[in-house]
Design an enzyme around this catalytic site. Structure first.
Site, mmCIF file in Angstrom:
data_model
loop_
_atom_site.group_PDB
_atom_site.id
_atom_site.type_symbol
_atom_site.label_atom_id
_atom_site.label_comp_id
_atom_site.label_asym_id
_atom_site.label_seq_id
_atom_site.Cartn_x
_atom_site.Cartn_y
_atom_site.Cartn_z
ATOM 1 N N ALA A 14 0.818 -1.210 0.000
ATOM 2 C CA ALA A 14 0.000 0.000 0.000
ATOM 3 C C ALA A 14 0.849 1.257 0.000
ATOM 4 C CB ALA A 14 -0.941 -0.008 1.203
ATOM 5 N N GLU A 34 9.751 4.085 6.479
ATOM 6 C CA GLU A 34 9.920 2.625 6.545
ATOM 7 C C GLU A 34 10.875 2.282 7.680
ATOM 8 O OE1 GLU A 34 10.169 -1.208 6.531
ATOM 9 O OE2 GLU A 34 8.669 -0.169 5.304
ATOM 10 N N ALA A 35 10.436 1.363 8.546
ATOM 11 C CA ALA A 35 11.260 0.976 9.693
ATOM 12 C C ALA A 35 12.495 0.189 9.279
ATOM 13 C CB ALA A 35 10.425 0.153 10.676
ATOM 14 N N HIS A 461 -1.627 -13.514 5.973
ATOM 15 C CA HIS A 461 -2.718 -12.773 5.332
ATOM 16 C C HIS A 461 -3.638 -12.138 6.360
ATOM 17 C CE1 HIS A 461 -2.203 -16.074 2.031
ATOM 18 N NE2 HIS A 461 -1.336 -15.080 1.852
#
Length: 525
Positions: A14, A34-35, A461
Site C-alpha cells: 500500500a 519505513e522501519a 494474510h
C-alpha cells in the site's frame, strides 16, 4: 521538524502505491517512512530465496502469536522497502468477484475494483500493460502436470488464468515474477519515481506514535539512528503499515480499547474498542507425501550442492527452480458439492519440507516428496491484537484463535479429506508411496483440526484489525478515514472486514490504488 503534505507510514504494497500516486503532483510534498532498510539484499531478487529473508530479523519483523493456551508461533512481516512483497511467496490473486461485491455497500464492489486490477497488471494471458509485471510458469515439473491432470479428473477446470472466473479451477500460479526475478511493490511503484524531488523516503525510521492536536492528526514522531524527530503533515497522515503494525501504532498513540491501553500504560486519547479486534488469518494445513520413485525438487534443492547448482543456473539464465514462486500449482475448489462456489484454496508443489529447526530457514527433505497446503478461503474465526507497552518496538500480544468457529473447523476437515482424495486419484496417485504429514493417524475431525494446529502455520494474510464499515463503532469509514480523528486514514489489509478469497498482496495493491483516488478527490464514492 520537517513539514510535508502527506506522511505515509509503511513502505509495503500500500505504501509504495500511495507514494507513487500522491507524489504525481510536483507541488505535493510526500514523506514515506519505513522501519527497515532499502531492498538491496540479493535474496530479494531470487524468488525461491524468500525463506532467508523471512528468517532474518534485518528484513522481517518476527511477531510472537498465541495459537492456543501455551502454544505459540512466529508471524513474519517484511521489514524493508517493499514490505512483505519483498519476502512473500509471490502469489498474485485478485480475490473473488463475489467477495468484493459483498463490500459493494461500502463502495468497494467488483465493478469498482475489477477495472483497477486490469489497470495494475501486466499479465501474459491478458491484454494489459500495468506496472505489476506478472508471469505464469508452466511445465515446471512433470509432477505438476500430473497434479493438474488429476484435478481435471475430479471436475476442476484447468485454467491458464486463475483469476479469469470464480468457479472450481486448477492451474499454475500467477506470480509477481518477471524474467526470473521477483517483482516487489517497490519495483512496480516506488523505484520508478524515486527521483521525484517532492518525494522523501526515510528508511531505518520507526514510527513511535501519532501526533494529534485538537482532534486532528498533524504528524508522526519517529526514531531514527537514536534520535526522535517529529514529521508534520499538512493534509493527512496515512497508516499503511499492515494489519499488525497499524493497529499497534494506533493503540500506542492512545487510540484503541481503553482498558487495553490503560493496562499497557498508554494514556487514552480515544476509546475505540475495535482497534485490534476482528483479526482474521488463514491457517494452511500441510499434507506431505513420499514419492514411490525419484522426482521433484528435493534432490535439486535439498542439499548444499544442489542449492549451489540451482543458484548458478539462476545466475546464468534466471531460470530453474529458484526462479519460481513458493509453490507451483494452485486450485480454488468447493469443500462440498452442494456449495455454489469455492471455499477452499490449495497450493501444491513437487517438494516436501523437512521438520523445522530453530534459527534455520526452510529446508527440504532429502527423499522425494510432494506438498499440498489446504486452506479455508474465508475463515470467520476472529483473533485480536493488543499492545502491552507504550513502546511500539515491543511486540503486541497477538491471539490467532484459529478454528474457533464451527464453519472453519468443518471446512478445514473437508479440505484435508479433499486433498487426500486428490492424491489418491488418477495420474498422481501412481506416484505416491505414503502420506507422511499429518499421516494416517489423523482421521477423525478432531484429529485433523489438531494436526492443523500442530503442523499448520499462519498464511501471512492477516486482515480486519481496523475494519471499515458504516457504523460509528467501525474503526474507519468506507473512505478509510479513522473515525474520531481528522486527517488520519488507514490504507492496508487491516481495513478489510472479510477475506476476499485467496492471497492478500493483490487486493491490498488495488485497495491502495483506489484509496489514492479517494485521497486526491478523484472519486466521490
Amino acid at each position: 521538524m520537517d513539514g510535508f503534505d502527506y506522511v505515509i507510514v509503511g513502505a509495503g504494497a500500500a505504501g509504495c502505491v500511495l507514494a507513487n500516486r500522491l507524489s504525481e503532483d510536483p507541488g505535493t510534498r510526500v514523506l514515506l517512512i519505513e522501519a527497515g532498510g532499502w531492498d538491496r539484499s540479493p535474496f530479494v531478487r531470487v524468488p525461491k530465496a524468500f525463506a532467508r529473508l523471512m528468517d532474518d530479523p534485518r528484513t522481517a519483523w518476527h511477531y510472537p502469536a498465541t495459537i492456543a493456551p501455551g502454544r505459540h508461533e512466529t508471524w513474519q512481516r517484511g521489514r524493508l522497502i517493499g514490505g512483505s512483497t519483498a519476502i512473500n511467496g509471490m502469489v498474485w490473486s485478485r480475490g473473488a468477484a463475489a467477495d468484493w461485491d459483498a463490500l459493494a455497500p461500502l463502495g468497494w464492489g467488483w465493478s469498482t475494483m475489477g477495472p483497477i486490477f486490469a489497470q495494475l497488471e501486466d499479465h501474459p494471458a491478458r491484454d494489459t500493460d500495468g506496472p505489476v509485471r506478472l508471469s505464469v510458469a508452466t511445465g515446471t515439473d512433470p509432477l505438476c502436470e500430473e497434479m493438474l491432470e488429476t484435478g481435471a479428473e475430479l471436475g476442476w477446470r484447468r485454467a491458464d488464468d486463475l483469476d479469469a472466473d470464480d468457479g472450481e479451477r486448477i492451474g499454475y500460479v500467477t506470480a509477481t515474477i518477471h524474467a526470473g526475478r521477483r517483482v516487489t511493490a517497490a519495483d512496480a511503484f516506488l523505484h520508478p519515481v524515486r527521483q521525484r524531488p517532492n518525494l522523501t523516503v526515510a528508511v531505518d525510521t520507526v514510527a513511535l506514535r501519532l501526533l494529534v492536536e485538537g482532534g486532528r492528526a498533524v504528524g508522526v514522531r519517529v526514531a531514527h539512528r537514536g534520535r526522535e524527530v517529529d514529521h508534520r503533515a499538512a493534509a493527512e497522515v496515512i497508516l499503511a503499515a499492515g494489519a499488525l503494525a497499524t493497529p499497534q501504532l494506533l493503540q500506542v498513540s492512545g487510540i484503541g480499547p481503553a482498558d487495553t491501553l490503560r493496562a499497557a500504560g498508554v494514556p487514552v486519547l480515544l476509546d475505540r474498542p475495535r482497534v485490534g479486534a476482528g483479526l482474521r488469518e488463514h491457517r494452511p494445513i500441510p499434507l506431505q507425501y513420499r514419492l514411490a520413485e525419484p522426482g521433484g525438487y528435493n534432490a535439486r534443492l535439498g542439499s548444499p550442492l544442489g542449492q549451489a547448482r540451482a543458484a548458478l543456473r539462476w545466475l546464468a539464465t534466471r531460470g530453474g527452480p529458484l526462479a519460481l514462486p513458493v509453490l507451483d500449482v494452485a486450485a480454488h475448489v468447493r469443500s462440498r458439492p452442494e456449495l455454489d462456489r469455492p471455499d477452499v484454496h490449495l497450493l501444491m508443489a513437487p517438494f516436501s519440507a523437512a521438520p523445522p529447526r530453530p534459527g534455520r530457514a526452510l529446508e527440504l527433505e532429502r527423499e522425494p516428496g510432494l506438498l499440498c497446503l489446504g486452506t479455508v478461503t474465508r475463515p470467520d474465526s476472529e483473533g485480536s491484537l493488543a499492545v502491552t507497552d507504550p513502546d511500539p518496538r515491543t511486540p503486541p500480544a497477538i491471539v490467532a484463535n484459529y478454528f474457533a468457529t464451527a464453519h472453519d473447523r468443518r471446512v478445514a476437515v473437508d479440505a484435508v479429506r479433499l486433498v487426500r482424495e486428490l492424491f489418491a486419484t488418477g495420474p498422481i496417485a501412481k506416484r505416491i508411496a505414503a502420506e507422511t504429514l499429518p499421516g494416517p493417524a489423523a482421521q477423525t475431525d478432531e484429529e485433523i483440526i489438531e494436526a492443523g494446529r500442530t503442523h499448520g502455520y499462519c498464511g501471512y494474510h492477516a486482515i480486519g484489525t481496523c475494519a471499515m464499515g458504516t457504523g460509528d463503532d467501525h474503526v474507519v469509514d468506507p473512505q478509510l478515514r479513522v473515525r474520531g480523528v481528522d486527517g488520519l486514514r488507514v490504507v492496508d489489509a487491516s481495513v478489510l472486514p472479510a477475506m476476499v478469497s485467496g492471497w492478500t498482496s493483490a487486493p491490498v495493491t488495488a485497495l491502495a490504488w483506489r484509496a489514492a483516488d479517494l485521497i486526491l478527490g478523484r472519486t466521490t464514492d
